[in-house]
Design an enzyme around this catalytic site. Structure first.
Site, PDB file in Angstrom:
ATOM      1  CG  ASN A  41      69.937  85.239 102.887  1.00  0.00           C
ATOM      2  OD1 ASN A  41      69.707  84.080 102.383  1.00  0.00           O
ATOM      3  ND2 ASN A  41      69.107  86.431 102.456  1.00  0.00           N
TER       4      ASN A  41
ATOM      5  CB  CYS B 168      65.235  83.123 100.224  1.00  0.00           C
ATOM      6  SG  CYS B 168      66.621  84.199  99.664  1.00  0.00           S
TER       7      CYS B 168
ATOM      8  CG  HIS C  72      65.308  82.853 104.425  1.00  0.00           C
ATOM      9  ND1 HIS C  72      66.388  82.240 104.053  1.00  0.00           N
ATOM     10  CD2 HIS C  72      65.273  84.199 103.813  1.00  0.00           C
ATOM     11  CE1 HIS C  72      67.083  82.780 103.267  1.00  0.00           C
ATOM     12  NE2 HIS C  72      66.556  84.123 102.925  1.00  0.00           N
TER      13      HIS C  72
HETATM   14  N1  COA Z   1      78.249  99.000 106.470  1.00  0.00           N
HETATM   15  C1  COA Z   1      78.313 100.353 106.680  1.00  0.00           C
HETATM   16  N2  COA Z   1      77.207 101.034 106.239  1.00  0.00           N
HETATM   17  C2  COA Z   1      76.350 100.254 105.419  1.00  0.00           C
HETATM   18  C3  COA Z   1      76.514  99.214 104.917  1.00  0.00           C
HETATM   19  C4  COA Z   1      77.553  98.560 105.562  1.00  0.00           C
HETATM   20  N3  COA Z   1      77.745  97.053 105.134  1.00  0.00           N
HETATM   21  N4  COA Z   1      75.466  98.759 104.150  1.00  0.00           N
HETATM   22  C5  COA Z   1      74.766  99.942 104.050  1.00  0.00           C
HETATM   23  N5  COA Z   1      75.393 101.020 104.957  1.00  0.00           N
HETATM   24  C6  COA Z   1      74.839 102.350 105.090  1.00  0.00           C
HETATM   25  C7  COA Z   1      73.939 102.762 103.882  1.00  0.00           C
HETATM   26  O1  COA Z   1      74.898 103.211 102.763  1.00  0.00           O
HETATM   27  C8  COA Z   1      73.330 103.941 104.359  1.00  0.00           C
HETATM   28  O2  COA Z   1      74.166 105.270 104.649  1.00  0.00           O
HETATM   29  P1  COA Z   1      73.580 106.799 104.358  1.00  0.00           P
HETATM   30  O3  COA Z   1      72.472 106.829 105.403  1.00  0.00           O
HETATM   31  O4  COA Z   1      74.782 107.508 104.457  1.00  0.00           O
HETATM   32  O5  COA Z   1      72.884 106.663 103.044  1.00  0.00           O
HETATM   33  C9  COA Z   1      73.069 103.526 105.738  1.00  0.00           C
HETATM   34  O6  COA Z   1      73.805 102.595 106.210  1.00  0.00           O
HETATM   35  C10 COA Z   1      71.501 102.999 106.081  1.00  0.00           C
HETATM   36  O7  COA Z   1      71.176 102.144 104.926  1.00  0.00           O
HETATM   37  P2  COA Z   1      69.905 101.546 104.811  1.00  0.00           P
HETATM   38  O8  COA Z   1      69.946 100.471 103.723  1.00  0.00           O
HETATM   39  O9  COA Z   1      68.937 102.596 105.175  1.00  0.00           O
HETATM   40  O10 COA Z   1      70.041 100.433 106.027  1.00  0.00           O
HETATM   41  P3  COA Z   1      69.021  99.516 106.833  1.00  0.00           P
HETATM   42  O11 COA Z   1      68.880  99.708 108.305  1.00  0.00           O
HETATM   43  O12 COA Z   1      67.670  99.444 105.958  1.00  0.00           O
HETATM   44  O13 COA Z   1      69.582  98.256 106.753  1.00  0.00           O
HETATM   45  C11 COA Z   1      69.779  96.307 105.409  1.00  0.00           C
HETATM   46  C12 COA Z   1      70.214  97.721 105.467  1.00  0.00           C
HETATM   47  C13 COA Z   1      70.339  95.575 104.091  1.00  0.00           C
HETATM   48  C14 COA Z   1      70.595  95.492 106.428  1.00  0.00           C
HETATM   49  C15 COA Z   1      68.212  95.979 105.601  1.00  0.00           C
HETATM   50  O14 COA Z   1      67.551  96.913 104.705  1.00  0.00           O
HETATM   51  C16 COA Z   1      67.867  94.402 105.472  1.00  0.00           C
HETATM   52  O15 COA Z   1      68.114  93.645 106.085  1.00  0.00           O
HETATM   53  N6  COA Z   1      67.069  94.380 104.399  1.00  0.00           N
HETATM   54  C17 COA Z   1      66.593  93.072 103.979  1.00  0.00           C
HETATM   55  C18 COA Z   1      67.533  92.433 103.430  1.00  0.00           C
HETATM   56  C19 COA Z   1      67.440  90.955 103.110  1.00  0.00           C
HETATM   57  O16 COA Z   1      67.451  90.231 103.929  1.00  0.00           O
HETATM   58  N7  COA Z   1      67.374  90.597 101.714  1.00  0.00           N
HETATM   59  C20 COA Z   1      67.522  89.250 101.570  1.00  0.00           C
HETATM   60  C21 COA Z   1      65.905  88.669 101.480  1.00  0.00           C
HETATM   61  S1  COA Z   1      65.954  87.096 101.263  1.00  0.00           S
END
Ligand code: COA
Length: 315
Positions: free
Chosen positions: A272, A108, A242
């Site tokens: 992204n 990224c 980003h």
């Molecule tokens: N739809 C519905 N539920 C979803 C889902 C989706 N698309 N993706 C994950 N979940 C669920 C998970 O399974 C989890 O369920 P559980 O509690 O029953 O196990 C719940 O949502 C919470 O998941 P979690 O991963 O803890 O959520 P979060 O609040 O951390 O959000 C991201 C997840 C990926 C959005 C967040 O962690 C994030 O943005 N991280 C950075 C990612 C990023 O930008 N990466 C690239 C960097 S360059």
């Protein structure tokens, strides 16, 4: 150097959250609340080289230059169908460049790493014009049955042409190497002798840890960069962050104590797009006339590696 022109290209297929919820256990509400993404452009019949070529031609046109004016070309790309030749050579062939071409894979923050390369070549005495193209298809890296990754990404290409100037004020690059937080593996050809691990795995991410890394790296580097340059936050016109997740951008905004109006975004309808994200945002802001001469733009990007970088430039 100085930016002389910008360009971008997005694939025509637009995938909304509602379309994703037809085959994934997800919802528009979940995706919008957690990421700020409503829809994304997803590659269908376009190739990466088609997208990179179009973005490059648009940047050249914006700069009022021809391919023959370019002396150095850096292409940022994580993965494509081509192993060799490099994506930069393929795009160079399409647009008729005849200059040194290199590819970088810095995920990224690739645009900021590319800026660092061309700026340092320039400072070392290579006074020609440079082209940077960031072209990415992270949607082809994800498992589309994995709702935790595939909803986050979109595809596209962004490009800039740079020439003589002293508008790049500074760049800071950083790494916290760790292959366990954001990664993908692909097998290579087999041989009669290879007995090692050649397993395949689509994009894997520890979302919360990447989130924390992104916010920490971005705020630390932006503050350090401004301090290196004896500038303050009041000097900054726009933060070009980003576009990974609106909540990451909001957290950075809060930590920096800066106003909403300084953070242009396009995450809502792009998702992204890895290293293409910053130059696509730059091109869109440029084309809608957001910047005026002398504005201070501060870029910050973070991603797999883990790598991060920040750059300050005068428009
Ligand atoms: N739809 C519905 N539920 C979803 C889902 C989706 N698309 N993706 C994950 N979940 C669920 C998970 O399974 C989890 O369920 P559980 O509690 O029953 O196990 C719940 O949502 C919470 O998941 P979690 O991963 O803890 O959520 P979060 O609040 O951390 O959000 C991201 C997840 C990926 C959005 C967040 O962690 C994030 O943005 N991280 C950075 C990612 C990023 O930008 N990466 C690239 C960097 S360059």
């Amino acid at each position: 150097m100085r930016i002389l022109g910008t360009g971008s290209f997005l694939p025509k297929k637009i995938v909304t959250n509602a379309m994703l919820s037809e085959f994934l256990d997800t919802s528009d509400e979940w995706i919008v609340t957690r990421t700020g993404i409503h829809s994304r452009h997803v590659i269908s019949d376009e190739s990466l080289e088609d997208m990179g070529t179009q973005a490059a031609l648009r940047a050249l046109q914006d700069a009022g230059l021809q391919a023959s004016d370019i002396d150095y070309f850096v292409c940022s790309n994580v993965v494509s169908n081509w192993v060799t030749p490099s994506m930069s050579c393929i795009i160079a062939g399409r647009i008729g460049l005849q200059c040194p071409c290199i590819d970088i894979n810095c995920a990224c923050p690739g645009f900021i790493f590319a800026l660092d390369i061309v700026e340092n070549r320039y400072k070392a005495g290579n006074r020609g014009k440079a082209l940077i193209v960031c072209v990415e298809s992270p949607t082809r890296m994800c498992d589309w049955t994995d709702r935790s990754t595939c909803v986050l990404f979109g595809d596209g290409a962004g490009a800039v042409v740079l020439g003589e100037g002293d508008n790049i004020l500074g760049v800071r690059l950083n790494s916290q190497p760790d292959p366990t937080k954001l990664w993908e593996r692909r097998p290579m050809e087999s041989t009669p002798y290879f007995t090692g691990d050649d397993s395949q795995k689509s994009l894997q991410m520890r979302g919360r840890e990447v989130f924390k890394f992104a916010v920490g790296a971005s705020t630390t580097e932006v503050e350090a960069l401004l301090s290196d340059l004896s500038l303050t936050k009041d000097d900054v016109s726009y933060y070009m962050i980003h576009q990974a997740n609106l909540r990451i951008i909001d957290a950075i905004k809060r930590f920096l104590g800066e106003d909403d109006s300084k953070f242009p975004t396009n995450i809502a309808d792009h998702g992204n797009s890895s290293s293409a994200s910053c130059p696509i945002l730059l091109d869109e802001c440029n084309k809608r006339g957001l910047f005026k001469e002398g504005d201070l733009l501060v870029f910050s990007a973070f991603g797999a590696g883990l790598l991060s970088g920040a750059a300050a430039l005068r428009w």
